[in-house]
Scaffold this active site. Structure first.
Site, short mmCIF file in Angstrom:
data_model
loop_
_atom_site.label_atom_id
_atom_site.label_comp_id
_atom_site.label_asym_id
_atom_site.label_seq_id
_atom_site.Cartn_x
_atom_site.Cartn_y
_atom_site.Cartn_z
N ARG A 59 66.78 85.54 -9.03
CA ARG A 59 66.74 86.32 -7.78
C ARG A 59 67.24 87.74 -7.97
O ARG A 59 66.90 88.64 -7.21
CB ARG A 59 67.56 85.60 -6.71
CG ARG A 59 67.25 86.08 -5.31
CD ARG A 59 68.36 85.82 -4.31
NE ARG A 59 68.74 84.45 -4.20
CZ ARG A 59 70.00 84.01 -4.40
NH1 ARG A 59 70.95 84.85 -4.72
NH2 ARG A 59 70.28 82.73 -4.27
N TYR A 112 54.84 105.02 10.11
CA TYR A 112 53.99 103.87 9.79
C TYR A 112 54.22 102.79 10.84
O TYR A 112 55.35 102.39 11.09
CB TYR A 112 54.41 103.41 8.39
CG TYR A 112 53.68 102.25 7.82
CD1 TYR A 112 52.34 102.33 7.51
CD2 TYR A 112 54.37 101.06 7.54
CE1 TYR A 112 51.69 101.24 6.95
CE2 TYR A 112 53.72 99.98 6.97
CZ TYR A 112 52.37 100.09 6.67
OH TYR A 112 51.73 99.02 6.12
N ASP A 184 60.61 107.93 4.14
CA ASP A 184 59.55 107.15 3.51
C ASP A 184 58.69 108.13 2.72
O ASP A 184 58.03 108.99 3.29
CB ASP A 184 58.75 106.43 4.61
CG ASP A 184 57.68 105.51 4.04
OD1 ASP A 184 57.10 105.84 2.99
OD2 ASP A 184 57.39 104.48 4.69
N LYS A 209 51.32 101.21 -3.08
CA LYS A 209 50.31 102.26 -3.04
C LYS A 209 50.15 102.91 -4.43
O LYS A 209 49.49 102.35 -5.27
CB LYS A 209 50.68 103.28 -1.96
CG LYS A 209 51.05 102.64 -0.60
CD LYS A 209 49.86 102.07 0.14
CE LYS A 209 50.20 101.16 1.30
NZ LYS A 209 51.04 101.71 2.35
C1 LIG Z 1 51.90 100.84 3.27
C2 LIG Z 1 53.09 101.55 3.76
C3 LIG Z 1 54.31 100.89 3.93
C4 LIG Z 1 54.46 99.40 3.75
O1 LIG Z 1 54.12 98.98 2.47
P1 LIG Z 1 53.60 97.48 2.20
O2 LIG Z 1 53.76 97.35 0.73
O3 LIG Z 1 52.20 97.44 2.69
O4 LIG Z 1 54.49 96.56 2.97
C5 LIG Z 1 55.40 101.61 4.33
N1 LIG Z 1 55.30 102.94 4.59
C6 LIG Z 1 54.15 103.60 4.46
C7 LIG Z 1 54.10 105.06 4.74
C8 LIG Z 1 53.00 102.94 4.04
O5 LIG Z 1 51.85 103.60 3.93
#
Ligand SMILES: *Cc1c(COP(=O)(O)O)cnc(C)c1O
Length: 394
Positions: A59, A112, A184, A209
């Site tokens: 973990r 988001y 973010d 991403k």
């Molecule tokens: C996609 C995204 C997230 C969340 O990511 P996941 O891996 O899909 O949970 C958070 N913030 C932004 C700006 C995003 O584009």
């Protein structure tokens, strides 16, 4: 994992290749092994009692997690990084590392949407008050802060609508009022923006991403300053946020080519944004690297590049016509997420969720991710779609 072991003073491309790698530790192999495991066997009782053991339990992560964490911490310029099973979990980890019951927090109105849902569904239930704010207020957030405001959360540019936040001004105002700041950084990735160098306390990535980069795994990352590192580490442990070793491996593998991919995403994205600006069907292109974008100067000051994600607003037309276009595109897939090698498109409507700002655009909004295909083919695909749209609108 704390990033202290990462190399220092290297240029970004070199850091991308070297950060977090320790071949000597893995029999000379360039990449870390994927350790599938829960139990870690200790050879002696003394080692079992050592709380600083490098690996202690599945973990807490294995070689692939550790490599990715050290690499992201080094590239972001943070003290340490923890990876999570998704970007959404990374947002939650960062927020929980910064708040307690009775706090008031500020969230940018353009974040988001799943971040917004987490805040509304979970935090308010735990006795934390939430105020949404206009992401373009900059230092003006000081006026809406309260004595118990403990956290300011934003992304820049905003998901879907691409408002650029004045990162240093917003951060300085938050700190002056005694609040921490989470940014973010998914859009730019640590390759094009280093939030911690602008004063941000916790930088969050949806590594799903551009870090993973191939649409084949979910991952998140939280990078912390030295001051916030113990808190991030504690919440990470107590929530048991372990990503799978295969996904951690794919994350560190993707990271090694992220800079090369992003340079191409930027070039193709800008070319497509300029081409779309000249199309008669398009009312507006929301891309911070275009000089016409209202946030262009801030973007130029705080970012070293742009990724392949931007939005357009169509001139008003019947929704059936723009839907006909979307249904007939071949290279642009319709789907959520982005950051992979393939181009994507989705329609969206910010009116559905905003509360602190108003969205006055009357045309259909579309978000595009420009992948690594040839831009001539992408233009042909969109031109064909526009022709279908125009025919359907008549
Ligand atoms: C996609 C995204 C997230 C969340 O990511 P996941 O891996 O899909 O949970 C958070 N913030 C932004 C700006 C995003 O584009």
């Amino acid at each position: 994992m704390s990033g202290k072991k990462g190399p220092k003073n290297l240029k970004p491309d070199t850091l991308t290749v070297t950060a977090g790698r320790e071949p000597a530790h893995f029999y000379g192999f360039v990449n870390p092994p994927v350790a599938h495991g829960s139990t870690v066997i200790y050879p002696t009782v003394a080692e079992l009692r050592n709380e600083n053991a490098r690996y202690s339990y599945g973990r807490r992560g294995g070689p692939a997690h550790e490599t990715l964490e050290m690499a992201i911490a080094a590239i972001e310029g943070g003290h340490g990084c923890r990876i999570t099973p998704s970007g959404k979990a990374a947002v939650a980890l960062a927020v929980f590392a910064a708040v307690k019951a009775g706090d008031h927090i500020l969230i940018a109105d353009n974040v988001y949407l799943p971040t917004r849902r987490f805040v509304d569904a979970i935090l308010t239930r735990l006795g934390i008050e939430v105020t949404y704010f206009d992401p373009q207020m900059g230092a003006g957030i000081r006026q809406i802060m309260r004595p118990n405001t403990s956290l300011v959360v934003f992304e820049s540019p905003g998901s879907l609508t691409f408002e650029v936040v004045d990162i240093p001004a917003t951060t300085a105002a938050a700190h002056a009022g005694g609040a921490l700041v989470i940014m973010d950084n998914t859009w730019a990735s640590p390759y094009f923006c280093k939030p911690i160098s602008h004063g941000v306390d916790l930088s969050v990535q949806a590594a799903t991403k551009y870090v993973v980069g191939h649409s084949d795994a979910m991952l998140g990352a939280v990078t912390a300053t030295e001051a916030l590192w113990p808190s991030v580490n504690s919440v990470f442990s107590e929530l048991g946020l372990c990503a799978g070793p295969d996904d951690a491996y794919l994350g560190q593998r993707g990271l090694r080519t992220m800079n090369v991919r992003l340079d191409r995403h930027m070039r193709s994205g800008l070319e497509m944004a300029e081409w779309l600006s000249a199309r008669p069907e398009v009312a507006k292109v929301l891309h911070p690297a275009l000089p016409s974008h209202p946030g262009h100067d801030l973007w130029k000051r705080d970012f070293s590049g742009a990724s392949g994600l931007f939005s357009i607003i169509l001139k008003p037309c019947p929704i059936e016509a723009s839907d006909a276009m979307l249904n007939r595109l071949n290279l642009f897939g319709m789907g959520f997420s982005w950051g992979g090698y393939e181009s994507l498109i989705v329609p969206f409507d910010p009116r559905k969720y905003r509360t602190a700002t108003t969205w006055n655009e009357t045309g259909q909004a579309l978000r595009l991710h420009i992948g690594l295909e040839d831009t001539d083919d992408l233009k042909d695909d969109l031109a064909h779609g526009f022709a279908i749209m125009n025919r359907a609108a008549q």
